[in-house]
Design a protein around this motif. Structure first.
Motif, short mmCIF file in Angstrom:
data_model
loop_
_atom_site.label_atom_id
_atom_site.label_comp_id
_atom_site.label_asym_id
_atom_site.label_seq_id
_atom_site.Cartn_x
_atom_site.Cartn_y
_atom_site.Cartn_z
N ARG A 276 0.85 -1.19 0.00
CA ARG A 276 0.00 0.00 0.00
C ARG A 276 0.89 1.24 0.00
NH1 ARG A 276 -2.41 -3.94 3.07
NH2 ARG A 276 -4.61 -4.38 2.61
N MET B 132 1.38 5.34 -0.09
CA MET B 132 0.69 6.58 0.24
C MET B 132 1.53 7.78 -0.20
SD MET B 132 -0.53 8.23 3.91
CE MET B 132 -1.57 6.84 4.33
N VAL C 2 -3.14 4.47 -1.29
CA VAL C 2 -3.99 4.74 -0.14
C VAL C 2 -3.75 6.14 0.41
CG1 VAL C 2 -4.08 2.30 0.47
CG2 VAL C 2 -2.34 3.77 1.53
N PRO D 70 -5.98 9.31 3.25
CA PRO D 70 -7.27 9.77 3.77
C PRO D 70 -7.95 10.84 2.92
CG PRO D 70 -5.49 10.81 4.98
CD PRO D 70 -4.84 9.85 4.02
N ALA E 211 -6.33 8.39 -3.86
CA ALA E 211 -6.05 8.58 -2.44
C ALA E 211 -4.66 9.18 -2.22
CB ALA E 211 -6.16 7.25 -1.71
N ALA F 229 -2.97 8.54 9.70
CA ALA F 229 -3.15 8.18 8.29
C ALA F 229 -2.55 6.81 7.99
CB ALA F 229 -2.51 9.25 7.40
N THR G 152 -4.84 4.08 9.85
CA THR G 152 -6.17 3.80 9.29
C THR G 152 -6.11 3.30 7.86
OG1 THR G 152 -6.39 6.13 8.64
CG2 THR G 152 -7.26 5.51 10.78
N CYS G 153 -5.10 3.73 7.10
CA CYS G 153 -4.99 3.32 5.69
C CYS G 153 -4.07 2.11 5.51
CB CYS G 153 -4.49 4.48 4.84
SG CYS G 153 -5.58 5.92 4.84
#
Length: 228
Positions: free
Chosen positions: A3, A5, A40, A42, A67, A86, A89-90
């Motif tokens: 994932r 970000m 990913v 938020p 995202a 962040a 949760t992600c």
């Protein structure tokens, strides 16, 4: 599944009508990464200059995972308190971080900004002790061409950033400094001296992609021509 970000300031969130380098990175990973992955974060929106708010979904191509954790006018100072939640949760595994220009321009000097980098890394690791991070040095903008004091502050921060990355790098939570795009040109790769156009978007995405490929064997070399 990895994932990813994207974390950044106005160069990362982008504004209405743009693709963003996040889109270019997604294209690259889709073509070059051999396993399942997700983008990913938020947030999903672009910044809208007409409303002066991050409330736009008008991407040049909206059909991609939008995202992120990026904000117009936000820097290390702002993201350090947000990154832990962040990541948690992600469920982020890899952070692609492009921050610092706004900090140095409006909020903090080079040593203060470097301290906020340390806080950011600590918060991210509290949320995920095995988080991986790729950090892009500050790419000087048009202001650095005429403001020698600002240019010196950018250079000083990039030196401190390299030392900070080396100090904080850990085997279980690698911290990687990407190489700034060598051919990046504010006249050619931005539309206003600061924010990337299509060429600049590709070069920023390439900087992250090449760092991950060379250091971690993630994906393949970046090939912008495959998805221009």
């Amino acid at each position: 599944m990895l994932r990813f970000m994207p974390v950044g300031d106005s160069q990362t969130i982008g504004s209405a009508g743009e693709h963003t380098w996040r889109y270019r990175m997604w294209q690259h990973l889709r073509a070059a990464y051999g396993g399942p992955f997700r983008i990913v974060g938020p947030r999903e929106t672009l910044y809208d200059k007409a409303t002066d708010a991050p409330d736009s979904y008008e991407y040049a191509d909206p059909d991609f995972p939008r995202a992120h954790l990026a904000g117009w006018g936000e820097g290390w100072l702002h993201m350090a308190p947000l990154i832990g939640e962040a990541v948690r949760t992600c469920r982020a595994d890899v952070l692609l971080v492009a921050l610092g220009l706004i900090d140095l321009g409006f909020y903090t000097n080079a040593p203060q900004t470097a301290e906020n980098v340390r806080s950011f890394v600590a918060e991210a690791r509290t949320a995920n002790p095995r988080i991986r991070m790729v950090v892009l040095p500050v790419i000087p903008n048009v202001r650095a061409e005429s403001d020698t004091a600002f240019a010196a502050e950018v250079a000083s921060f990039n030196e401190l950033l390299a030392k900070t990355v080396a100090d904080l790098d850990e085997p279980q939570s690698p911290l990687l400094l990407a190489s700034p795009p060598p051919s990046y040109d504010t006249d050619f790769d931005t539309y206003d001296g600061t924010h990337p156009n299509a060429s600049g978007e590709h070069k920023i995405a390439e900087a992250f992609a090449e760092a991950m490929y060379q250091a971690w064997d993630v994906g393949e070399p970046y090939a912008a021509a495959d998805f221009a």
